[in-house]
Design an enzyme around this catalytic site. Structure first.
Site, PDB file in Angstrom:
ATOM      1  N   ASP B  25      57.119 -40.705  -0.076  1.00  0.00           N
ATOM      2  CA  ASP B  25      58.538 -40.448  -0.680  1.00  0.00           C
ATOM      3  C   ASP B  25      59.611 -41.081   0.447  1.00  0.00           C
ATOM      4  O   ASP B  25      59.548 -40.614   1.502  1.00  0.00           O
ATOM      5  CB  ASP B  25      58.868 -38.924  -0.832  1.00  0.00           C
ATOM      6  CG  ASP B  25      58.267 -38.538  -2.156  1.00  0.00           C
ATOM      7  OD1 ASP B  25      57.688 -39.110  -2.782  1.00  0.00           O
ATOM      8  OD2 ASP B  25      58.714 -37.193  -2.527  1.00  0.00           O
ATOM      9  N   LYS B  82      60.214 -41.964  -9.998  1.00  0.00           N
ATOM     10  CA  LYS B  82      60.158 -40.741 -11.122  1.00  0.00           C
ATOM     11  C   LYS B  82      60.921 -40.871 -12.129  1.00  0.00           C
ATOM     12  O   LYS B  82      62.140 -41.107 -12.336  1.00  0.00           O
ATOM     13  CB  LYS B  82      60.379 -39.611 -10.173  1.00  0.00           C
ATOM     14  CG  LYS B  82      59.150 -39.160  -9.123  1.00  0.00           C
ATOM     15  CD  LYS B  82      59.454 -38.144  -8.443  1.00  0.00           C
ATOM     16  CE  LYS B  82      58.669 -37.766  -7.186  1.00  0.00           C
ATOM     17  NZ  LYS B  82      57.487 -37.481  -7.326  1.00  0.00           N
ATOM     18  N   GLY B 154      57.797 -29.981  -2.278  1.00  0.00           N
ATOM     19  CA  GLY B 154      58.827 -29.595  -1.439  1.00  0.00           C
ATOM     20  C   GLY B 154      58.623 -28.311  -0.726  1.00  0.00           C
ATOM     21  O   GLY B 154      59.645 -27.645  -0.372  1.00  0.00           O
ATOM     22  N   ARG B 166      40.826 -28.008  -6.496  1.00  0.00           N
ATOM     23  CA  ARG B 166      39.445 -27.239  -6.680  1.00  0.00           C
ATOM     24  C   ARG B 166      39.147 -27.075  -8.077  1.00  0.00           C
ATOM     25  O   ARG B 166      38.198 -27.036  -8.780  1.00  0.00           O
ATOM     26  CB  ARG B 166      39.443 -25.876  -5.881  1.00  0.00           C
ATOM     27  CG  ARG B 166      39.203 -26.310  -4.347  1.00  0.00           C
ATOM     28  CD  ARG B 166      38.698 -24.953  -3.654  1.00  0.00           C
ATOM     29  NE  ARG B 166      38.555 -24.825  -2.352  1.00  0.00           N
ATOM     30  CZ  ARG B 166      37.386 -25.113  -1.746  1.00  0.00           C
ATOM     31  NH1 ARG B 166      36.251 -25.717  -2.643  1.00  0.00           N
ATOM     32  NH2 ARG B 166      37.168 -25.616  -0.524  1.00  0.00           N
ATOM     33  N   GLY B 215      52.848 -30.492  -1.140  1.00  0.00           N
ATOM     34  CA  GLY B 215      52.829 -29.726  -0.062  1.00  0.00           C
ATOM     35  C   GLY B 215      52.065 -30.205   0.960  1.00  0.00           C
ATOM     36  O   GLY B 215      51.872 -29.535   2.238  1.00  0.00           O
ATOM     37  N   GLY B 236      55.466 -36.169   0.233  1.00  0.00           N
ATOM     38  CA  GLY B 236      56.709 -36.177  -0.397  1.00  0.00           C
ATOM     39  C   GLY B 236      57.880 -35.806   1.038  1.00  0.00           C
ATOM     40  O   GLY B 236      58.251 -36.416   1.698  1.00  0.00           O
ATOM     41  N   SER B 237      58.321 -34.460   1.038  1.00  0.00           N
ATOM     42  CA  SER B 237      59.053 -34.061   1.988  1.00  0.00           C
ATOM     43  C   SER B 237      58.314 -33.880   3.510  1.00  0.00           C
ATOM     44  O   SER B 237      59.193 -34.099   4.191  1.00  0.00           O
ATOM     45  CB  SER B 237      59.802 -32.691   1.741  1.00  0.00           C
ATOM     46  OG  SER B 237      59.944 -32.610   0.320  1.00  0.00           O
TER      47      SER B 237
END
Lengths: 194, 295
Positions: B25, B82, B154, B166, B215, B236-237
């Protein structure tokens, strides 16, 4: 025969599957030491900047150059870029082939395409080869020891060969047609160059 | 034969080229260049990373085309952007800009409470999120050329990414083990298209590439997800909310390539500075969760 597939990033799995269908033992190459005992190496499709960065960080550029001087190597798309002398921007290259490429030469992803191309050097020659171009590069210049191998109908060069080194703008590993992988194995069977 | 553009094979093909890589990102052209130099295989152009979307609240929409174009001009690798779930007009705009991939994403505020975009109508490929096989196959049925397990965006907490990966692979293993006369009932139970269930049963994997998302904050997180079977990772973050984005970005790229080599992972993970602070996914209230968005 044992053939390596550079597995830093990209569609190396598809190359391995194609080679295994032809009964060849394959090895994923992530470090220079993985080249030991190989008789050929495929540089897959993917992002050439990512592969170049990982090759640089793990001191693979010189070992790969030495390998390519002796043994067969084939680059598809990103791999063809890595084999070239120049792509018009700063990024790590192996500079093994006398070729100059232009990256993303057809435009962005929405311009990616498929087309049937004639392949008089493959066995059998017919049907035409169904070539898949994904944000593909073109060969702007093929000089010195390298020879153009395939062109689009408009004359744009999309494959080249230089002795035991092979480079294609498109992705034979994304099709079920194994003729290109067979052709590469013939190059790998040649005795290594001194 | 004439040139043929935008077939499903060509759309899927770009995702094949991203495998084994990290998609990052980025919110500015400078970030995009840092990502490219660190070895990202693609960047996701957006105005705010998911952690900031969480913090600021409000409606999260498609980014300003001006920003997306500037990022497209600044790097040679593919650029993704996005759109809100179901917002096909935002997707038409991004396609007109020439982005390489569209993410129909639960990170943005959904635009439709019942329907996703019919993605076969577009020339540009789409990636969508999933939490299980049924959700993945519904998106593929609509034309998604790539999947990503959703995780909880996030947060910097990998637990939901693990749960979804999983679940997806467990569902695939079950489907593979079924005799053919039980597949229709499996399709019914999972609300999944029957023909694609048959295909997954045959090939033992999704018919498109699958990455992890939501995550991932450390090289170890990336290696964990790769060992669980995903084919690449979205971060991302986790990068630009950390103490040293340049180092961390490069380390996550290396960990995604050398994901099975613990000695190398130990070396890669050293001295990266502070990871993003994050929030545990279990501390989020129901209304704060992004992964349940979509159907």
């Amino acid at each position: 025969m044992k053939i390596g597939v550079l597995a830093l990033q990209g569609d190396f799995r598809e190359h391995r599957l194609a080679l295994e269908k032809l009964g060849v033992e394959t090895v994923e190459v992530r470090l220079a030491e993985d080249l030991e005992g190989l008789e050929g190496l495929i540089l897959p499709g993917g992002e050439s900047t990512t592969m170049g960065k990982l090759m640089t960080d793990y001191d693979m550029l010189e070992p790969l150059r030495a390998f390519g001087a002796a043994y067969a190597m084939w680059g598809t798309c990103a791999g063809a870029i890595l084999l070239s002398q120049n792509v018009g921007r700063e990024q790590p290259l192996l500079k093994l082939m006398d070729t100059e490429l232009e990256r993303n030469a057809f435009g962005r992803q929405i311009e990616s395409f498929e087309i049937d191309l004639s392949v008089p050097f493959l066995e059998p020659q017919k049907p035409d080869y169904h070539a898949t171009f994904i944000r593909g590069p073109i060969f702007k210049r093929v000089f010195g020891r390298a020879k153009p191998l395939m062109t689009l109908p408009d004359g744009t060069i999309v494959a080249a060969q230089q002795g035991h080194l092979l480079a294609t703008s498109f992705h034979p590993e994304l099709t079920d047609d194994l003729r290109f992988h067979r052709y590469f194995l013939e190059l790998a069977k040649r005795p290594p160059e001194a | 034969m004439e040139k043929q553009v935008s077939s499903f094979e060509v759309k899927k093909g770009l995702a094949e080229m991203l495998k084994g890589g990290v998609i990052m990102d980025v919110v500015t052209p400078e970030h995009a260049r840092i990502a490219e130099d660190a070895g990202a295989v693609a960047v996701m152009a957006l105005e705010r990373v998911p952690a900031d979307i969480r913090a600021s609240g409000g409606v999260a929409r498609m980014s300003d085309p001006e920003l997306v174009l500037k990022i497209m001009e600044s790097v040679s690798i593919p650029v993704m952007a996005k759109v809100r779930i179901g917002h096909f007009a935002e997707a038409q705009i991004l396609e007109a800009l020439g982005v390489d991939f569209i993410d129909e994403s639960e990170v943005l505020t959904p635009a439709d409470n019942a329907y996703h975009i019919y993605k076969h109508d577009f020339k540009v490929p789409f990636v969508c999120g999933c939490r299980n096989l049924g959700e993945a196959l519904r998106r593929i049925g609509e034309g998604a050329a790539m999947m990503r397990t959703k995780g909880e965006p996030g947060t910097g907490d990998v637990v939901e990414a693990v749960t979804h990966a999983r679940q997806l692979y467990a569902d695939i293993r079950v489907l593979q083990s079924l005799p053919v006369d039980e597949v229709m009932t499996f399709a019914k139970t999972h609300n999944a298209p029957f023909e694609i269930c048959m295909q997954v049963r045959e090939i033992g994997k999704l018919p498109v590439v699958n990455f992890a998302a939501g995550g991932i904050a450390t090289p170890a997180d990336a290696a964990l997800m790769m060992q669980l079977g995903v084919e690449g990772v979205f971060v991302g973050s986790g990068i630009f909310k950390s103490g040293d984005p340049v180092k961390r970005a490069s380390a996550i790229v290396k960990a995604t390539t050398h994901f099975r080599d613990a000695k190398m992972l130990a070396e890669i993970s050293r001295n990266l500075g502070e990871p993003m602070v994050g929030r545990s996914a279990s501390s989020l209230s129901e209304g704060e969760l992004m992964s349940p968005r979509g159907w």
